[in-house]
Design a protein around this motif. Structure first.
Motif, PDB file in Angstrom:
ATOM      1  N   GLY A 147      -7.825-108.915  41.885  1.00 57.37           N
ATOM      2  CA  GLY A 147      -7.533-109.873  40.941  1.00 57.37           C
ATOM      3  C   GLY A 147      -8.630-109.215  39.881  1.00 57.37           C
ATOM      4  N   GLU A 148      -8.067-109.359  38.383  1.00 59.11           N
ATOM      5  CA  GLU A 148      -9.219-108.873  37.311  1.00 59.11           C
ATOM      6  C   GLU A 148      -9.706-109.767  36.781  1.00 59.11           C
ATOM      7  OE1 GLU A 148      -6.440-106.888  34.676  1.00 59.11           O
ATOM      8  OE2 GLU A 148      -5.472-105.511  35.862  1.00 59.11           O
ATOM      9  N   GLY A 149      -9.299-111.260  37.007  1.00 57.21           N
ATOM     10  CA  GLY A 149     -10.116-112.323  36.498  1.00 57.21           C
ATOM     11  C   GLY A 149      -9.705-112.456  34.800  1.00 57.21           C
ATOM     12  N   VAL A 150     -10.634-113.256  34.426  1.00 54.95           N
ATOM     13  CA  VAL A 150     -10.584-113.584  33.007  1.00 54.95           C
ATOM     14  C   VAL A 150     -11.050-112.425  32.226  1.00 54.95           C
ATOM     15  CG1 VAL A 150     -11.414-115.226  31.152  1.00 54.95           C
ATOM     16  CG2 VAL A 150     -10.237-116.204  33.120  1.00 54.95           C
ATOM     17  N   PRO A 151     -12.286-111.795  32.512  1.00 58.25           N
ATOM     18  CA  PRO A 151     -12.900-110.873  31.535  1.00 58.25           C
ATOM     19  C   PRO A 151     -12.318-109.926  30.801  1.00 58.25           C
ATOM     20  CG  PRO A 151     -14.225-111.324  33.789  1.00 58.25           C
ATOM     21  CD  PRO A 151     -12.967-112.065  33.880  1.00 58.25           C
ATOM     22  N   VAL A 170     -18.162-112.815  31.747  1.00 58.96           N
ATOM     23  CA  VAL A 170     -17.931-114.035  32.413  1.00 58.96           C
ATOM     24  C   VAL A 170     -17.840-114.215  33.725  1.00 58.96           C
ATOM     25  CG1 VAL A 170     -17.054-114.786  30.082  1.00 58.96           C
ATOM     26  CG2 VAL A 170     -15.503-113.948  31.748  1.00 58.96           C
ATOM     27  N   ASN A 171     -17.735-113.100  34.395  1.00 60.82           N
ATOM     28  CA  ASN A 171     -17.861-113.240  35.898  1.00 60.82           C
ATOM     29  C   ASN A 171     -18.311-111.743  36.387  1.00 60.82           C
ATOM     30  OD1 ASN A 171     -17.072-113.298  38.437  1.00 60.82           O
ATOM     31  ND2 ASN A 171     -15.003-114.125  38.175  1.00 60.82           N
ATOM     32  N   ASP A 220     -27.616-113.544  41.614  1.00 52.62           N
ATOM     33  CA  ASP A 220     -26.452-113.562  42.514  1.00 52.62           C
ATOM     34  C   ASP A 220     -25.130-114.004  41.939  1.00 52.62           C
ATOM     35  OD1 ASP A 220     -24.802-113.411  44.748  1.00 52.62           O
ATOM     36  OD2 ASP A 220     -26.194-114.224  46.180  1.00 52.62           O
ATOM     37  N   GLU A 221     -24.267-113.510  41.588  1.00 54.08           N
ATOM     38  CA  GLU A 221     -22.750-114.033  41.064  1.00 54.08           C
ATOM     39  C   GLU A 221     -22.011-114.820  42.047  1.00 54.08           C
ATOM     40  OE1 GLU A 221     -21.979-109.976  42.457  1.00 54.08           O
ATOM     41  OE2 GLU A 221     -23.559-110.976  41.483  1.00 54.08           O
ATOM     42  N   THR A 222     -22.605-114.667  43.299  1.00 51.68           N
ATOM     43  CA  THR A 222     -21.514-115.490  44.468  1.00 51.68           C
ATOM     44  C   THR A 222     -22.139-116.696  44.706  1.00 51.68           C
ATOM     45  OG1 THR A 222     -22.833-114.376  46.272  1.00 51.68           O
ATOM     46  CG2 THR A 222     -20.854-113.345  45.451  1.00 51.68           C
ATOM     47  N   THR A 223     -23.517-117.040  44.441  1.00 50.60           N
ATOM     48  CA  THR A 223     -24.148-118.201  44.487  1.00 50.60           C
ATOM     49  C   THR A 223     -24.760-118.813  43.399  1.00 50.60           C
ATOM     50  OG1 THR A 223     -26.102-117.188  45.402  1.00 50.60           O
ATOM     51  CG2 THR A 223     -24.405-117.648  47.263  1.00 50.60           C
ATOM     52  N   GLN A 224     -25.113-118.090  42.443  1.00 47.50           N
ATOM     53  CA  GLN A 224     -25.792-118.697  41.273  1.00 47.50           C
ATOM     54  C   GLN A 224     -24.998-118.349  40.009  1.00 47.50           C
ATOM     55  OE1 GLN A 224     -29.213-116.025  41.679  1.00 47.50           O
ATOM     56  NE2 GLN A 224     -30.247-117.625  42.822  1.00 47.50           N
ATOM     57  N   PHE A 225     -25.436-117.906  39.047  1.00 49.66           N
ATOM     58  CA  PHE A 225     -24.618-117.863  37.809  1.00 49.66           C
ATOM     59  C   PHE A 225     -23.480-116.584  37.681  1.00 49.66           C
ATOM     60  CE2 PHE A 225     -28.672-119.362  36.452  1.00 49.66           C
ATOM     61  CZ  PHE A 225     -28.410-120.643  35.731  1.00 49.66           C
ATOM     62  N   LEU A 226     -22.392-116.996  37.068  1.00 52.56           N
ATOM     63  CA  LEU A 226     -21.285-116.116  37.035  1.00 52.56           C
ATOM     64  C   LEU A 226     -21.431-114.950  36.205  1.00 52.56           C
ATOM     65  CD1 LEU A 226     -18.033-118.373  38.023  1.00 52.56           C
ATOM     66  CD2 LEU A 226     -18.992-116.227  39.292  1.00 52.56           C
TER      67      LEU A 226
END
Length: 471
Positions: A147-151, A170-171, A220-226
């Motif tokens: 998935g490319e996601g929103v960014p 954003v991600n 850490d984008e998996t547990t903290q900010f994206l």
């Protein structure tokens, strides 16, 4: 005088009488002895047979005992071998470290000129570590995403007909290369250590940000900010706001408990194993680690050198959007990353980064392929849920800016932006609900102003939901 001798042998009685005295008596005794010898001789075969039978039986019993002893010895050896095999398996297992993670994100945007995409992304990794005794440790990390996601849709192309992506991101968890589906061996290295871990080497394919620009709150984008700006410094030409894995070497030193030194060298072109010594990327970092009344902190100061070929802003023509001359300039930068616990439940953090203000970026086909903004900064904090009976929950808040600079704003004008902004601002908040030891759900909200460095761009709000499964 009559002499009489009575002798009983079995059921037979023998009586000897002699009236003539001693001579006859002697003859009788001799006859008696002779008779006894004859009788014993007659009994010898039976006695011998009994002895042979007993010897044979005893021999058979001994053979049976020897067989049982041999069988028990074989069984004992088998048990010992099984125990040794199990011990080796246990030892090998204890030397292994295994980990796995699966992260899913869903995001939807609002206030984007009436066009609000909603997208999801999925990522995961499997990591394996193995101790090899005095030689150190081996480590490998396999990661993939879908998935490319929103960014990739967060740009101003609908309004201006140009493609200016979100500067702050954003991600960070989606694929940095823009692929819809990918997987890769992102890390694979050997880690020898010396002096009880005071000196450590890492040699192989590495993550440049694993040991540099770390942060207890924003890392850490998996547990903290994206958002990318709250994961690592984004004013770094090597990263371009994303993580890049590359062949290299890291040297970590811990001369005291309060000081950590990291030196890193990489191939700046990323995952390319050809011409390893061309266009290097080097990083140094000093990390002061105070412990203030039991409250830990990290004060990191670092600098970097990017040996890739860049164009200067003086070579860039904002009217034509082209670059003149050869792009041969290297790039340098500086950064700091700070985090400090101020109580058992609250930790504050900040990050700042800058790069050579005269460097425009890298060139492709005579035009800027990647334009650099000179500065970025961010501040944030996290609060654990211990105060409201949820000690494993975390609330995080952060704000940061990508500062554009005069040259970058001229570049934006050349790309069609009428009113370039001095910065792109980014706010993010998340709350991580720990549902179990291995599973957490995190609602997330982000607000972006001056999207893409455009002062006329509407403020964009992004609502997100992240799930994190980790073992």
């Amino acid at each position: 005088m009559v002499l009489e001798m009575r002798l009983k042998v079995g059921n037979m009685k023998l009586i000897f009488q002699n009236e003539q005295g001693g001579k006859e008596m002697k003859k009788g005794v001799l006859a008696l002895i002779l008779l006894g010898v004859v009788m014993l001789w007659s009994l010898q075969p039976a006695v011998a047979k009994d002895i042979d039978d007993e010897v044979a039986e005893l021999k058979a019993r001994i053979e049976q005992l020897e067989k049982k002893v041999a069988e028990r010895e074989v069984h004992a050896r088998a048990v010992m071998e099984d125990r040794k095999a199990l011990s080796k398996i246990k030892e090998a297992y204890e030397r292994l470290t295994l980990g796995a993670s699966l992260t899913s994100t869903f995001q939807v945007t609002a206030n984007r000129d009436g066009k609000d995409p909603n997208d999801g992304a999925l990522s995961g990794y499997v990591e394996i570590g193995a101790s090899i005794g005095s030689l150190g440790r081996l480590y490998a990390n396999f990661e993939g995403a879908r998935g490319e996601g929103v960014p990739r849709k967060l740009d101003v192309s609908e309004r201006l007909g140009i493609n200016l992506p979100c500067l702050t991101g954003v991600n960070e968890d989606v694929d940095p290369r823009g692929d819809n589906q990918w997987y890769d061996l992102i890390e694979a290295y050997w880690e020898p250590s010396f002096y009880n871990g005071r000196l450590i080497f890492n040699i192989g394919k590495l993550d440049p940000t694993m040991w540099v620009d770390g942060n207890a709150v924003m890392n850490d984008e998996t547990t903290q900010f994206l958002s990318n700006i709250f994961v690592n410094q984004i004013a770094m030409g090597f990263q371009e706001g994303i993580r890049v894995y590359a062949p290299g070497i890291r040297v970590g030193m811990r001369p005291t408990d309060w000081l950590e030194i990291n030196l890193e060298w990489f191939k700046a072109a990323g995952d390319v194993f050809e011409d390893l010594f061309d266009h290097p990327f080097g990083i140094w970092e000093f990390n002061l680690k105070p412990n203030l009344g039991g409250l830990e902190g990290n004060y990191r100061f670092y600098g970097w050198y990017d040996g890739q070929e860049h164009a200067k802003w003086s070579q860039y023509n904002p009217t034509t959007g082209t670059v003149s001359g050869d792009a041969k300039s290297s790039n340098v930068g500086f950064g700091l990353s700070w985090d400090q616990m101020i109580s058992r439940n609250i930790t504050l953090a900040a990050r700042f980064g800058m790069q050579n203000n005269g460097i425009a970026g890298r060139v492709a086909s005579g035009a800027l392929d990647t334009a650099f903004f000179p500065y970025s900064w961010s501040i944030g904090g996290q609060i654990t849920g211990a105060g409201w009976g949820r000690e494993n929950d975390v609330l995080g808040l952060a704000y940061g800016q990508a500062v554009t600079g005069n040259d970058f704003r001229n570049y934006l004008r050349s790309q069609g932006v009428i009113n370039p902004a001095p910065y792109e601002g980014h706010f993010e908040a998340y709350y991580s609900f720990a549902l179990s030891e291995h599973l957490a759900i995190s609602p997330d909200i982000q607000v972006i102003s001056n999207l893409g460095g455009d002062d006329d761009a509407p403020t964009v709000t992004i609502f997100g939901l992240r799930s994190q499964l980790e073992f």
